[in-house]
Structure formats: C-alpha cells, structure tokens
Design an enzyme around this catalytic site. Sequence first.
Site, mmCIF file in Angstrom:
data_model
loop_
_atom_site.group_PDB
_atom_site.id
_atom_site.type_symbol
_atom_site.label_atom_id
_atom_site.label_comp_id
_atom_site.label_asym_id
_atom_site.label_seq_id
_atom_site.Cartn_x
_atom_site.Cartn_y
_atom_site.Cartn_z
ATOM 1 N N GLN A 131 0.852 -1.191 0.000
ATOM 2 C CA GLN A 131 0.000 0.000 0.000
ATOM 3 C C GLN A 131 0.881 1.231 0.000
ATOM 4 O O GLN A 131 1.783 1.369 0.821
ATOM 5 C CB GLN A 131 -0.924 -0.004 1.231
ATOM 6 C CG GLN A 131 -1.717 1.277 1.419
ATOM 7 C CD GLN A 131 -1.002 2.302 2.295
ATOM 8 O OE1 GLN A 131 -0.168 1.949 3.132
ATOM 9 N NE2 GLN A 131 -1.293 3.581 2.085
ATOM 10 N N LYS A 235 -7.214 2.411 -3.771
ATOM 11 C CA LYS A 235 -7.986 2.125 -2.555
ATOM 12 C C LYS A 235 -8.599 3.416 -2.029
ATOM 13 O O LYS A 235 -7.896 4.398 -1.817
ATOM 14 C CB LYS A 235 -7.092 1.511 -1.473
ATOM 15 C CG LYS A 235 -7.801 1.257 -0.145
ATOM 16 C CD LYS A 235 -6.852 0.631 0.872
ATOM 17 C CE LYS A 235 -7.550 0.372 2.195
ATOM 18 N NZ LYS A 235 -7.805 1.618 2.949
ATOM 19 N N HIS A 259 -11.972 4.052 4.255
ATOM 20 C CA HIS A 259 -10.856 4.018 5.199
ATOM 21 C C HIS A 259 -11.320 3.576 6.588
ATOM 22 O O HIS A 259 -10.831 4.056 7.618
ATOM 23 C CB HIS A 259 -10.166 5.389 5.273
ATOM 24 C CG HIS A 259 -8.674 5.318 5.427
ATOM 25 N ND1 HIS A 259 -7.811 5.426 4.368
ATOM 26 C CD2 HIS A 259 -7.886 5.135 6.510
ATOM 27 C CE1 HIS A 259 -6.566 5.335 4.783
ATOM 28 N NE2 HIS A 259 -6.581 5.143 6.101
ATOM 29 N N ARG A 262 -12.416 6.244 9.050
ATOM 30 C CA ARG A 262 -11.370 7.041 9.693
ATOM 31 C C ARG A 262 -11.022 8.310 8.915
ATOM 32 O O ARG A 262 -10.125 9.048 9.309
ATOM 33 C CB ARG A 262 -10.111 6.182 9.878
ATOM 34 C CG ARG A 262 -10.326 5.052 10.880
ATOM 35 C CD ARG A 262 -9.290 3.952 10.740
ATOM 36 N NE ARG A 262 -7.998 4.266 11.301
ATOM 37 C CZ ARG A 262 -7.652 4.109 12.581
ATOM 38 N NH1 ARG A 262 -8.550 3.666 13.453
ATOM 39 N NH2 ARG A 262 -6.441 4.376 13.002
ATOM 40 N N GLY A 291 -14.135 -2.301 4.908
ATOM 41 C CA GLY A 291 -14.855 -1.506 5.892
ATOM 42 C C GLY A 291 -16.084 -2.199 6.436
ATOM 43 O O GLY A 291 -17.038 -2.453 5.691
ATOM 44 N N GLY A 292 -16.061 -2.533 7.715
ATOM 45 C CA GLY A 292 -17.239 -3.085 8.375
ATOM 46 C C GLY A 292 -17.349 -4.585 8.374
ATOM 47 O O GLY A 292 -18.302 -5.130 8.946
ATOM 48 N N ARG A 294 -17.159 -8.066 9.618
ATOM 49 C CA ARG A 294 -17.025 -8.599 10.964
ATOM 50 C C ARG A 294 -17.247 -10.104 11.055
ATOM 51 O O ARG A 294 -17.023 -10.699 12.113
ATOM 52 C CB ARG A 294 -18.008 -7.896 11.914
ATOM 53 C CG ARG A 294 -17.733 -6.398 12.098
ATOM 54 C CD ARG A 294 -16.398 -6.152 12.782
ATOM 55 N NE ARG A 294 -16.148 -4.726 13.009
ATOM 56 C CZ ARG A 294 -15.459 -3.951 12.177
ATOM 57 N NH1 ARG A 294 -14.971 -4.453 11.036
ATOM 58 N NH2 ARG A 294 -15.261 -2.680 12.463
ATOM 59 N N GLY A 313 -9.703 -5.840 8.196
ATOM 60 C CA GLY A 313 -8.928 -4.886 8.961
ATOM 61 C C GLY A 313 -8.951 -5.146 10.449
ATOM 62 O O GLY A 313 -8.198 -5.978 10.960
ATOM 63 N N ARG A 314 -9.827 -4.465 11.164
ATOM 64 C CA ARG A 314 -9.810 -4.517 12.617
ATOM 65 C C ARG A 314 -9.840 -5.930 13.200
ATOM 66 O O ARG A 314 -9.098 -6.212 14.153
ATOM 67 C CB ARG A 314 -10.955 -3.675 13.171
ATOM 68 C CG ARG A 314 -10.738 -2.167 12.996
ATOM 69 C CD ARG A 314 -11.913 -1.366 13.553
ATOM 70 N NE ARG A 314 -11.701 0.078 13.459
ATOM 71 C CZ ARG A 314 -12.093 0.828 12.427
ATOM 72 N NH1 ARG A 314 -12.702 0.252 11.390
ATOM 73 N NH2 ARG A 314 -11.866 2.131 12.428
#
Length: 364
Positions: A131, A235, A259, A262, A291-292, A294, A313-314
């Site tokens: 990235q 991206k 993002h 963010r 994004g999102g 889960r 991501g998270r």
Amino acid sequence: MTSAAISWASMLEAERAAMAALPADAFDFVAGGSGGERTLRANVGAFDRCAVVPRVLRDVSHPDLATVLFGTPASMPVAIAPMAFQGAIHPGGEPALAAAARDAGVPFTAATLSGVPIEEIAATGADTWFQLYWLRDRGVTAELVARADAAGCGVLMLTVDVPAMGRRLRDVRSGFTLPAEVRPANLRAPDDAARTRRTGRSPLAEHAAVTIDPSLDWSAVEWLRARTSARLVLKGVLDPRDARRAADLGVDGLVVSNHGGRQLDGAVASLTALAAVREAVGDRCQLLLDGGVRDGGDVLKALALGASGVLLGRPALWGLAAGGRDGAAAVLALLRTELENALALAGCPDLAAAGRLTAEVFPC
C-alpha cells in the site's frame, strides 16, 4: 498461548480479548474512527441492513472458497488490509500477522507506515501486496515503488482518500504516541512528530501531515504505471464517477472503501456504495470491499453485491493483539468457518454462485 488454546466463537469475542490485552489508548487507536464516528457505525450498520435471498436444492457438500484476487491466488476471498504500526498492538507486529496470512493462504498488504520494512514482511513468505501513500518526497515515493517491485509485491495499492488525515478524536483525546521501539521503517524522514505528546493533538496525525502529499491527482496513475510492473489498484473509491475514470485509465482493481470510517465522517458506507461502483466499471476491473467486515456472512454479502473479495482490517488486529500470530490465525480460521457455513446456507457451492445471489442494503 498456543494456537490450540485460542478459540473464539465469534469476532466479538476476539474484540473483547483485544480490549482486555491492550492499553485503552492503543485499543482506541485500532477501534476509533473520525469525528463523531458516524461512518464507522454506518459501515457495520450497512451489513446489518443487508439481506440476501438464499437458493435451495443445490449440492453444497464441498464449498469451494478458492479464488484469485488481483492476480494473487487466495484460499478464500479475503486479504489483510494495510494497517499502520502493528508493533504498537503486539510485539510480533507485521511479520506475525503476515505469517498468519501466509499460513491461511491469503494475501497480506504491507503499509507505507509499517513498523517493519517491506523486505522483512515479504521474507515471511506471505503473498505480499504494498500500500502506497503519495508522499511529499517524490524521490522516496519512487524508491518505495521500486523496493516493492524488488521484494516481489504483485500489487501496488495506492491509497487515494487521504489528502489529509481525518480528525480521529479518540487519538486527539489520548494523545496516543508510538512506543519507542516502533517507527515508520519505510521512510527516511524523522518521526519526532509521531512521538511528541501534546494536549488536544494527535501526534500520528501531525506526522502524517508532514509526510503525505495532499496534491495527489489523477496524473499519479500514469506516473505509477511507468514505474511498476505490479498490478495497480486504487484504494478509497466510493463514487461511481471516480470508479469509471479509474477503469478508463486501465487500473487493475479498486478497493471500495471509506478508510474504515477514519477519514470523512459522514461518508457513505462502503457496502452501500459497492453495487453502484460495480455497475459503473462492469467487468473492466476487479473490486474488493473494505470496511465493516465482521464475519463470514459479511463476506457473502459483499460477494453478492459485486465484490470479488474483502479486505479484513480490525478483526485481524484484534487477533494479533490478543494472541500474536496464533491469535491472528484463529481469527482467519474463524472467518473461513463462518464463510463456509454462510455459503452452504445460501445454496452456493462456490464463490461464483455467491456473486449471482440477490441481495439488497435497505435504508436506515
């Protein structure tokens, strides 16, 4: 803790384990969004409001999750999103998460603001993408592109939604700074701004402000094309008009992303934007959704709305925080189990069938 000892029934359990493992400011660095965090909530809420119409009477005894993402074979339609300074979350940092991705058979995206050099991440044996932020020092930008090529990164992912960093209020309030042992290993510039705690200021945002060039425009696509043999991916695209222009310029792929909530607070949820972007580009370039995400059911929804896969991501960072490489591996194993189950229940023997499902994101 061994991998056998790590077993979560849901991503929520992994998130709780990460919260217990991390100092509050470090957890907020991962969890937080910009402004009032409306877009952060909207990303997850869009998946909650998305309904899929399952098919029946299909042989789903052996669901096939294998695919190719931007030219990279993957065991499931998932790649690890680029995320900065992972050593601030766990001492194993980027190499630990990259090794978990390697073992799971999914690509790992190395970030410009990584705490470990590109070369060290690629040396884990993971299928490594890179990235790129558009830096004020164009010489360093060109150097990073060349290093990524030399390290074997098959994808160059230009982040296009950070002309300035969003006001991430959790970081502003905590003044979160990098631990002494974590630094932006890919950059030459001093990182003093990222380490100087000031009341009511985000040190990381101040470092980004002197590092990232807000003059980025469409001319960068041609500039990068001339300097890399990797597949070029943008991206941070949400508007179909931008997606169409990118496809006209011949990019290899797009990541539909805000993002992770963010950047612009109040931006459309990534999942909500996905179908229109797919319609705009047709089959001219591959799309990933970021994004999102889960759980595995969310991956299914993204596929049904036109994505070829997702960036994770998270949840990957939750696993890393709670258990290092083994924790990250546990998150990826759980995601695979959930996706296999979702595909079977939706009557999809493979990912192509998931892409033919009927799905809709209902308004709030």
